[in-house]
Design an enzyme around this catalytic site. Structure first.
Site, short mmCIF file in Angstrom:
data_model
loop_
_atom_site.label_atom_id
_atom_site.label_comp_id
_atom_site.label_asym_id
_atom_site.label_seq_id
_atom_site.Cartn_x
_atom_site.Cartn_y
_atom_site.Cartn_z
N ASN A 21 0.86 -1.19 0.00
CA ASN A 21 0.00 0.00 0.00
C ASN A 21 0.90 1.24 0.00
O ASN A 21 1.53 1.55 1.00
CB ASN A 21 -0.89 -0.04 1.26
CG ASN A 21 -1.73 1.21 1.41
OD1 ASN A 21 -1.79 2.05 0.50
ND2 ASN A 21 -2.39 1.34 2.55
N GLY A 43 2.93 2.44 10.75
CA GLY A 43 3.83 3.56 10.58
C GLY A 43 4.54 3.98 11.87
O GLY A 43 5.15 5.04 11.93
N LYS A 88 0.03 4.28 -0.18
CA LYS A 88 -0.63 5.44 0.44
C LYS A 88 -0.43 6.67 -0.46
O LYS A 88 -0.38 6.52 -1.67
CB LYS A 88 -0.09 5.64 1.86
CG LYS A 88 -0.19 4.34 2.67
CD LYS A 88 0.06 4.49 4.13
CE LYS A 88 -0.09 3.14 4.81
NZ LYS A 88 0.07 3.18 6.25
N SER A 108 4.02 -1.90 10.28
CA SER A 108 5.48 -1.89 10.47
C SER A 108 6.12 -3.24 10.13
O SER A 108 7.07 -3.67 10.79
CB SER A 108 5.85 -1.46 11.89
OG SER A 108 5.41 -0.13 12.12
P1 13P Z 1 3.34 0.48 7.61
O1 13P Z 1 3.91 -0.79 7.03
O2 13P Z 1 4.02 1.71 7.10
O3 13P Z 1 3.24 0.42 9.10
O4 13P Z 1 1.84 0.58 7.05
C1 13P Z 1 1.00 -0.50 7.12
C2 13P Z 1 -0.25 -0.18 6.40
O5 13P Z 1 -1.02 0.67 6.81
C3 13P Z 1 -0.55 -0.92 5.15
O6 13P Z 1 -1.85 -0.69 4.72
#
Ligand code: 13P
Length: 253
Positions: free
Chosen positions: A8, A173, A10, A209
Protein backbone atom coordinates in the site's frame (compact mmCIF):
# COMPACT_ATOMS: atom_id res chain seq x y z
CA UNK A 1 -3.49 -21.73 1.57
CA UNK A 2 -2.62 -18.80 -0.67
CA UNK A 3 0.16 -16.41 0.32
CA UNK A 4 -0.09 -12.74 -0.66
CA UNK A 5 2.25 -9.79 -0.25
CA UNK A 6 0.53 -6.49 -1.00
CA UNK A 7 2.08 -3.02 -0.99
CA UNK A 8 0.00 0.00 0.00
CA UNK A 9 1.83 3.06 -1.28
CA UNK A 10 -0.63 5.44 0.44
CA UNK A 11 -0.21 9.08 -0.73
CA UNK A 12 3.42 8.80 -1.78
CA UNK A 13 5.50 9.16 -4.97
CA UNK A 14 5.17 11.47 -7.97
CA UNK A 15 4.77 10.07 -11.48
CA UNK A 16 8.47 9.61 -12.20
CA UNK A 17 9.06 7.96 -8.83
CA UNK A 18 6.04 5.71 -9.26
CA UNK A 19 7.22 4.64 -12.71
CA UNK A 20 10.70 3.92 -11.38
CA UNK A 21 9.33 1.79 -8.54
CA UNK A 22 6.96 -0.21 -10.78
CA UNK A 23 9.71 -0.71 -13.37
CA UNK A 24 12.11 -2.10 -10.76
CA UNK A 25 9.45 -4.44 -9.38
CA UNK A 26 8.58 -5.67 -12.87
CA UNK A 27 12.27 -6.23 -13.64
CA UNK A 28 12.76 -8.26 -10.49
CA UNK A 29 9.44 -10.09 -10.57
CA UNK A 30 10.78 -12.56 -13.13
CA UNK A 31 13.20 -13.84 -10.51
CA UNK A 32 10.50 -14.30 -7.89
CA UNK A 33 10.14 -17.94 -7.02
CA UNK A 34 7.06 -19.80 -5.88
CA UNK A 35 3.47 -18.80 -6.05
CA UNK A 36 3.27 -15.85 -3.69
CA UNK A 37 0.66 -13.44 -5.08
CA UNK A 38 2.02 -9.92 -5.40
CA UNK A 39 -0.25 -6.86 -5.33
CA UNK A 40 0.68 -3.17 -5.45
CA UNK A 41 -1.64 -0.31 -4.57
CA UNK A 42 -0.34 2.95 -6.05
CA UNK A 43 -2.34 6.21 -5.78
CA UNK A 44 -5.19 6.70 -8.30
CA UNK A 45 -3.25 8.80 -10.86
CA UNK A 46 -0.68 6.04 -11.36
CA UNK A 47 -3.02 3.04 -11.59
CA UNK A 48 -3.24 2.99 -15.38
CA UNK A 49 0.52 3.20 -15.74
CA UNK A 50 0.96 0.45 -13.14
CA UNK A 51 -1.52 -1.85 -14.90
CA UNK A 52 0.20 -1.30 -18.25
CA UNK A 53 3.70 -1.89 -16.87
CA UNK A 54 2.76 -5.03 -14.96
CA UNK A 55 0.74 -6.64 -17.75
CA UNK A 56 1.90 -10.23 -18.31
CA UNK A 57 3.75 -10.34 -14.97
CA UNK A 58 2.60 -11.85 -11.68
CA UNK A 59 2.04 -8.39 -10.17
CA UNK A 60 -1.59 -7.34 -9.74
CA UNK A 61 -2.74 -3.77 -9.20
CA UNK A 62 -5.06 -2.55 -6.45
CA UNK A 63 -6.70 0.79 -5.75
CA UNK A 64 -6.55 2.21 -2.22
CA UNK A 65 -10.22 3.21 -2.12
CA UNK A 66 -13.38 3.41 -4.24
CA UNK A 67 -16.91 4.76 -4.06
CA UNK A 68 -19.81 2.44 -3.29
CA UNK A 69 -22.00 3.74 -6.13
CA UNK A 70 -21.14 2.57 -9.65
CA UNK A 71 -21.44 6.04 -11.25
CA UNK A 72 -23.06 9.42 -10.84
CA UNK A 73 -22.81 12.91 -9.37
CA UNK A 74 -20.16 12.36 -6.69
CA UNK A 75 -17.56 15.03 -7.39
CA UNK A 76 -14.03 13.93 -6.69
CA UNK A 77 -14.83 10.25 -6.25
CA UNK A 78 -13.62 7.21 -8.20
CA UNK A 79 -15.98 4.36 -9.08
CA UNK A 80 -15.42 0.63 -9.22
CA UNK A 81 -16.37 0.66 -12.92
CA UNK A 82 -13.58 3.13 -13.62
CA UNK A 83 -11.09 0.94 -11.78
CA UNK A 84 -12.30 -2.15 -13.59
CA UNK A 85 -11.98 -0.45 -16.97
CA UNK A 86 -8.31 0.25 -16.18
CA UNK A 87 -7.57 -3.39 -15.39
CA UNK A 88 -7.34 -2.91 -11.62
CA UNK A 89 -8.15 -6.24 -9.92
CA UNK A 90 -8.13 -5.46 -6.18
CA UNK A 91 -9.17 -2.60 -3.91
CA UNK A 92 -8.23 -1.83 -0.30
CA UNK A 93 -11.28 -0.92 1.78
CA UNK A 94 -11.68 0.23 5.36
CA UNK A 95 -8.06 1.19 5.92
CA UNK A 96 -7.65 2.75 9.37
CA UNK A 97 -6.44 6.00 7.79
CA UNK A 98 -9.71 6.27 5.89
CA UNK A 99 -11.64 5.54 9.07
CA UNK A 100 -9.62 8.07 11.08
CA UNK A 101 -9.26 10.98 8.64
CA UNK A 102 -12.33 10.54 6.43
CA UNK A 103 -14.84 9.15 8.90
CA UNK A 104 -15.35 5.96 6.93
CA UNK A 105 -17.63 3.49 8.72
CA UNK A 106 -18.05 -0.26 8.41
CA UNK A 107 -21.51 0.35 6.95
CA UNK A 108 -19.96 2.33 4.08
CA UNK A 109 -17.21 -0.25 3.74
CA UNK A 110 -19.84 -3.00 3.46
CA UNK A 111 -21.46 -1.15 0.54
CA UNK A 112 -18.11 -0.70 -1.20
CA UNK A 113 -17.37 -4.40 -0.83
CA UNK A 114 -20.72 -5.37 -2.34
CA UNK A 115 -20.04 -3.15 -5.36
CA UNK A 116 -16.49 -4.42 -5.80
CA UNK A 117 -17.57 -8.06 -5.61
CA UNK A 118 -20.48 -7.47 -7.99
CA UNK A 119 -18.04 -6.16 -10.58
CA UNK A 120 -15.51 -8.93 -10.01
CA UNK A 121 -12.84 -7.04 -8.06
CA UNK A 122 -11.24 -8.42 -4.90
CA UNK A 123 -11.71 -6.29 -1.77
CA UNK A 124 -8.82 -6.21 0.69
CA UNK A 125 -10.77 -5.49 3.87
CA UNK A 126 -8.75 -3.87 6.69
CA UNK A 127 -9.64 -4.21 10.36
CA UNK A 128 -7.77 -3.62 13.60
CA UNK A 129 -7.92 -1.95 16.98
CA UNK A 130 -6.41 1.35 18.16
CA UNK A 131 -3.88 1.52 21.01
CA UNK A 132 -6.40 2.29 23.78
CA UNK A 133 -8.48 -0.71 22.70
CA UNK A 134 -5.39 -2.92 22.76
CA UNK A 135 -4.41 -1.68 26.22
CA UNK A 136 -7.89 -2.04 27.68
CA UNK A 137 -8.06 -5.62 26.42
CA UNK A 138 -11.05 -4.96 24.15
CA UNK A 139 -9.29 -5.82 20.91
CA UNK A 140 -11.07 -9.09 20.12
CA UNK A 141 -14.42 -7.43 20.70
CA UNK A 142 -13.51 -4.44 18.47
CA UNK A 143 -12.35 -6.62 15.58
CA UNK A 144 -15.36 -8.90 15.93
CA UNK A 145 -17.68 -5.88 15.63
CA UNK A 146 -15.80 -4.65 12.56
CA UNK A 147 -16.01 -8.06 10.90
CA UNK A 148 -19.72 -8.43 11.68
CA UNK A 149 -20.62 -4.98 10.37
CA UNK A 150 -18.49 -5.02 7.23
CA UNK A 151 -18.72 -8.70 6.25
CA UNK A 152 -21.99 -9.74 7.90
CA UNK A 153 -24.11 -8.99 4.82
CA UNK A 154 -21.94 -10.91 2.36
CA UNK A 155 -22.96 -14.34 1.10
CA UNK A 156 -20.62 -17.29 1.59
CA UNK A 157 -19.57 -17.02 -2.04
CA UNK A 158 -18.93 -13.27 -1.80
CA UNK A 159 -16.91 -13.72 1.37
CA UNK A 160 -14.77 -16.35 -0.34
CA UNK A 161 -13.80 -13.68 -2.90
CA UNK A 162 -12.32 -11.35 -0.26
CA UNK A 163 -8.96 -10.83 1.39
CA UNK A 164 -8.83 -9.66 5.02
CA UNK A 165 -5.96 -7.62 6.48
CA UNK A 166 -5.45 -7.33 10.22
CA UNK A 167 -3.71 -4.01 10.82
CA UNK A 168 -3.43 -3.04 14.50
CA UNK A 169 -3.56 0.76 14.27
CA UNK A 170 -0.88 1.17 16.94
CA UNK A 171 1.55 -0.71 14.69
CA UNK A 172 0.93 1.31 11.48
CA UNK A 173 3.83 3.56 10.58
CA UNK A 174 5.04 3.52 14.19
CA UNK A 175 7.92 1.07 13.88
CA UNK A 176 6.18 -0.92 16.62
CA UNK A 177 5.01 -4.21 15.18
CA UNK A 178 2.71 -6.77 16.77
CA UNK A 179 4.59 -9.77 18.13
CA UNK A 180 4.14 -13.04 16.29
CA UNK A 181 2.01 -14.26 19.23
CA UNK A 182 -0.25 -11.18 19.11
CA UNK A 183 -0.64 -11.51 15.34
CA UNK A 184 -1.33 -15.25 15.42
CA UNK A 185 -3.97 -15.06 18.17
CA UNK A 186 -5.88 -12.35 16.31
CA UNK A 187 -5.52 -14.08 12.96
CA UNK A 188 -6.81 -17.32 14.52
CA UNK A 189 -9.75 -15.35 15.92
CA UNK A 190 -10.50 -13.89 12.47
CA UNK A 191 -10.09 -17.35 10.91
CA UNK A 192 -12.66 -18.74 13.37
CA UNK A 193 -15.14 -16.05 12.28
CA UNK A 194 -14.50 -16.75 8.57
CA UNK A 195 -14.79 -20.51 9.11
CA UNK A 196 -18.07 -20.07 10.92
CA UNK A 197 -19.26 -18.13 7.87
CA UNK A 198 -18.17 -20.94 5.53
CA UNK A 199 -15.07 -19.21 4.12
CA UNK A 200 -12.07 -20.67 5.99
CA UNK A 201 -9.72 -20.21 3.02
CA UNK A 202 -9.91 -16.40 2.90
CA UNK A 203 -6.33 -15.09 3.10
CA UNK A 204 -5.62 -13.02 6.24
CA UNK A 205 -2.71 -10.59 5.85
CA UNK A 206 -0.85 -8.84 8.65
CA UNK A 207 -0.10 -5.13 8.34
CA UNK A 208 1.75 -2.71 10.61
CA UNK A 209 5.48 -1.89 10.47
CA UNK A 210 6.18 -5.18 8.66
CA UNK A 211 9.74 -5.04 7.32
CA UNK A 212 12.32 -7.55 6.07
CA UNK A 213 13.88 -7.77 9.55
CA UNK A 214 10.67 -8.79 11.36
CA UNK A 215 8.60 -10.42 8.60
CA UNK A 216 9.85 -14.00 8.90
CA UNK A 217 8.42 -14.58 12.38
CA UNK A 218 5.10 -12.94 11.43
CA UNK A 219 4.77 -14.82 8.11
CA UNK A 220 5.63 -18.08 9.88
CA UNK A 221 2.42 -17.91 11.93
CA UNK A 222 -0.09 -20.55 10.85
CA UNK A 223 -2.94 -18.10 10.22
CA UNK A 224 -0.86 -15.28 8.73
CA UNK A 225 -1.10 -15.61 4.94
CA UNK A 226 1.26 -12.77 4.05
CA UNK A 227 1.39 -9.03 4.60
CA UNK A 228 -0.11 -5.67 3.71
CA UNK A 229 2.97 -3.50 3.63
CA UNK A 230 3.14 0.30 3.92
CA UNK A 231 6.52 1.99 4.34
CA UNK A 232 8.62 -0.96 3.14
CA UNK A 233 6.53 -1.16 -0.06
CA UNK A 234 7.92 2.20 -1.17
CA UNK A 235 11.32 0.61 -1.68
CA UNK A 236 11.60 -1.97 -4.46
CA UNK A 237 14.40 -3.86 -2.71
CA UNK A 238 12.60 -4.17 0.62
CA UNK A 239 9.28 -5.09 -0.99
CA UNK A 240 10.86 -7.77 -3.17
CA UNK A 241 12.73 -9.10 -0.14
CA UNK A 242 9.40 -9.41 1.68
CA UNK A 243 8.03 -11.49 -1.20
CA UNK A 244 11.11 -13.75 -1.00
CA UNK A 245 10.70 -14.10 2.77
CA UNK A 246 7.02 -15.02 2.41
CA UNK A 247 7.92 -17.67 -0.16
CA UNK A 248 10.74 -19.12 1.97
CA UNK A 249 8.82 -19.18 5.21
CA UNK A 250 5.68 -20.75 3.74
CA UNK A 251 7.72 -23.32 1.83
CA UNK A 252 9.43 -24.39 5.07
CA UNK A 253 6.15 -24.55 6.98
P1 13P B 1 3.34 0.48 7.61
O1 13P B 1 3.91 -0.79 7.03
O2 13P B 1 4.02 1.71 7.10
O3 13P B 1 3.24 0.42 9.10
O4 13P B 1 1.84 0.58 7.05
C1 13P B 1 1.00 -0.50 7.12
C2 13P B 1 -0.25 -0.18 6.40
O5 13P B 1 -1.02 0.67 6.81
C3 13P B 1 -0.55 -0.92 5.15
O6 13P B 1 -1.85 -0.69 4.72
Amino acid sequence: MRTIVAGNWKMNKDRAEALALVSKLVGWSEELEGDVEVVIAPPFPFLEMAVQCTRGTRIKVAAQNCHAVAQGAYTGEVSVLMLKSLGVTHCIVGHSERRQYFGETDTQVAEKMKTLLFHGLTPIYCCGEVLSERESGKFFHVVEEQLREALGGLSEEELAGCIVAYEPVWAIGTGRTASAEQAQEMHAFIRAYLSERGAPEVPILYGGSCKPDNAASLFACADVNGGLIGGAALDAGQFTELVHIAHRVKQDA
